[in-house]
Design an enzyme around this catalytic site. Structure first.
Site, PDB file in Angstrom:
ATOM      1  N   GLY A 181       5.227  13.932  -1.909  1.00 17.17           N
ATOM      2  CA  GLY A 181       5.115  12.177  -2.013  1.00 17.17           C
ATOM      3  C   GLY A 181       3.996  11.839  -1.731  1.00 17.17           C
ATOM      4  O   GLY A 181       3.479  11.776  -0.407  1.00 17.17           O
ATOM      5  N   SER A 182       3.419  10.860  -2.423  1.00 17.93           N
ATOM      6  CA  SER A 182       1.998  10.476  -2.023  1.00 17.93           C
ATOM      7  C   SER A 182       1.611   9.163  -2.981  1.00 17.93           C
ATOM      8  O   SER A 182       2.412   8.713  -3.656  1.00 17.93           O
ATOM      9  CB  SER A 182       1.113  11.638  -2.056  1.00 17.93           C
ATOM     10  OG  SER A 182       1.340  12.195  -2.944  1.00 17.93           O
ATOM     11  N   ARG A 183       0.207   9.056  -2.912  1.00 14.71           N
ATOM     12  CA  ARG A 183      -0.324   8.204  -3.803  1.00 14.71           C
ATOM     13  C   ARG A 183      -1.832   8.307  -4.132  1.00 14.71           C
ATOM     14  O   ARG A 183      -2.571   8.931  -3.190  1.00 14.71           O
ATOM     15  CB  ARG A 183      -0.321   6.671  -3.174  1.00 14.71           C
ATOM     16  CG  ARG A 183      -1.121   5.449  -3.563  1.00 14.71           C
ATOM     17  CD  ARG A 183      -0.801   4.165  -2.646  1.00 14.71           C
ATOM     18  NE  ARG A 183      -1.398   2.907  -2.781  1.00 14.71           N
ATOM     19  CZ  ARG A 183      -0.904   1.746  -2.965  1.00 14.71           C
ATOM     20  NH1 ARG A 183       0.236   1.783  -2.626  1.00 14.71           N
ATOM     21  NH2 ARG A 183      -1.424   0.943  -3.388  1.00 14.71           N
TER      22      ARG A 183
END
Length: 214
Positions: A181-183
């Site tokens: 999970g990240s950006r």
């Protein structure tokens, strides 16, 4: 053009091996009735680290999406890594998305810079400036500057980047990975035309984020 790599990301091989060994051991000792949650965990780990091939659009001025996920920002703001005002497009990846990163353009890497930071929810705006991150500045053959920033999230706490300043990148080429999970923020020259909107679901390499001004 497609860039060959394992369909299961190499970053996940140790995790898959550990999950498989645990599931096998518990199955051998207690049978499927005790082991099924661990087999389910193995399936989850395998799907998390999947890294499928993607078609790459041929348009020469297209900026490709660097990651799977959902668009959470399209705005004009300051690019602190290239010291300019820019169009920023942000992609949020949840734990069910593919987590490899791929180059948005053809070009040469002019800077790679790592910043330690917090681990806030990557979907919120201040994650761009406060979270742990790794910035990649790319210059195209036409002199355009494109910045791609890997940002850690609430769960993701390991950013991996496999390129260095001075190395070439091809559009769609795999260059990094963020676990769990990240950006990714992409900064583009003013005058670039966004081709996505907030809330839109996007895919690495196959979705066109924007078009550079010719």
């Amino acid at each position: 053009m497609n860039y060959p790599h394992p369909i299961i990301a190499r970053e996940g091989w140790p995790f898959i091996a550990i999950a498989a060994v645990i599931a096998l051991l518990i199955h051998a000792v207690g049978g499927f009735g005790f082991a099924w949650p661990f087999w389910l965990l193995l399936v989850f780990v395998v799907q998390f680290f999947r890294d499928p091939q993607r078609p790459i659009p041929a348009q020469p001025n297209a900026v490709l999406c660097p990651a799977d996920g959902r668009i959470v920002a399209v705005e004009t703001t300051q690019d602190p890594y290239a010291n300019r005002e820019a169009l920023k497009i942000s992609v949020f990846m949840n734990v069910f998305n593919v987590h490899s990163q791929r180059s948005p353009v053809d070009g040469a890497v002019t800077k790679v810079e790592y910043f330690p930071g917090a681990f806030l929810n990557a979907a919120i705006d201040k994650a761009s400036t406060e979270n742990e991150r790794n910035a990649l500045v790319i210059q195209t053959a036409s002199g355009k500057t494109v910045t791609a920033v890997q940002i850690a999230g609430l769960v993701a706490r390991r950013i991996l980047c496999y390129v260095r300043a001075g190395e070439p990148l091809s559009r769609g080429q795999r260059y990094g990975f963020i676990r769990f999970g990240s950006r990714v923020d992409v900064y583009l020259p003013l005058g670039s035309r966004a081709k996505v909107s907030i809330g839109e679901k996007v895919y690495a390499s196959s979705t066109i984020l924007a078009e550079l001004e010719q």
